[in-house]
Design an enzyme around this catalytic site. Sequence first.
Site, short mmCIF file in Angstrom:
data_model
loop_
_atom_site.label_atom_id
_atom_site.label_comp_id
_atom_site.label_asym_id
_atom_site.label_seq_id
_atom_site.Cartn_x
_atom_site.Cartn_y
_atom_site.Cartn_z
N LYS A 99 41.19 63.21 32.14
CA LYS A 99 41.71 64.09 33.37
C LYS A 99 41.27 65.25 33.77
O LYS A 99 41.16 65.38 35.37
CB LYS A 99 42.90 64.79 33.43
CG LYS A 99 43.97 65.54 34.37
CD LYS A 99 44.22 64.39 35.60
CE LYS A 99 45.01 64.93 36.36
NZ LYS A 99 46.28 64.95 36.39
N LYS A 127 44.23 75.50 39.79
CA LYS A 127 44.96 75.10 37.39
C LYS A 127 44.68 74.33 36.77
O LYS A 127 43.27 74.94 36.15
CB LYS A 127 46.10 75.25 38.14
CG LYS A 127 46.95 74.99 35.79
CD LYS A 127 46.94 73.92 35.25
CE LYS A 127 47.84 72.78 35.78
NZ LYS A 127 47.88 71.31 35.72
#
Length: 296
Positions: free
Chosen positions: A173, A241
């Site tokens: 990811k 983030k």
Amino acid sequence: MSLKTIAFLGLGTMGSPMAVNLCKAGYTVNGWNRSAGKSGPLLAAGGRTAESVRAAVRDADVVITMLPDAPQVAAIAYGPEGILAHARPGTLLIDMSTIAPRSSVELADAAAKKRIRVLDAPVAGGETGAIEGMLSIMVGGEGDDFEAAKPVFEALGRTVTHCGAHGLGQTVKAANQLVLAINMQACAEAVVFLEKSGVDLEAAFDVLSGGLAGSNVLTRKRTNFLRRDYTPSFAMGLHHKDMGIVTDTARAIGASIPLGGLAAQLVASSVARGEAALDHSALLHGVELLSGYDHE
């Protein structure tokens, strides 16, 4: 173990439609969210809500977490009122949040002491993919647990891949977010380059999309770029983030990511300008500022 009852923790932009799709697939879904007012779609789909993490997980076969970052996952996983304290031995805990790989490994290690199985299973595809059940799901953990969870994953996505051991789903990811940020920035730069040159942007997009420069970013963000519509399907603050995860992980493993480092800075700059709540296609605004270009 038959996996029929699911506790779904985190009914936000992504989690709510995912929980709804699990209901539609025939699972009994008990939802919980950190803040009130998010349970309407789940209830309308036939799901239930729980007033606490304890109540949601105590009778669940599967616990799914879909939360913004590692601190939120830790807050409901650990401690006397957390998942690990109240889920039954043998429960399958699937963390579908996007967090640092090391945090996923730590969670798996802690859960193993309680005989709770863990998969890290972050997703790609954004809100649209969540609603349509077309997410790409990258999974880390034991192979047998992955096989047991496949019917659950297939209710949520179309591309479901076992990437290896604990934490490796999160690693894939992170790579996805690295490629996405660089591609988004490249498309944003192309928009200003084309417009300042006097080229019709729609015509140029047609040409670019038909060649090797074509990409899902160019196709799916086309309207955002053309209209400067930054209504979020994936917020800049979340990509910020994620780029922190990318750069921290790269440093830890000794991987050089020069373009990734620059993309992370550009995303951070957007957040610093107050654009955290905008769609990440608002990287285009940063290119306009650097170019002294006013689209209007």
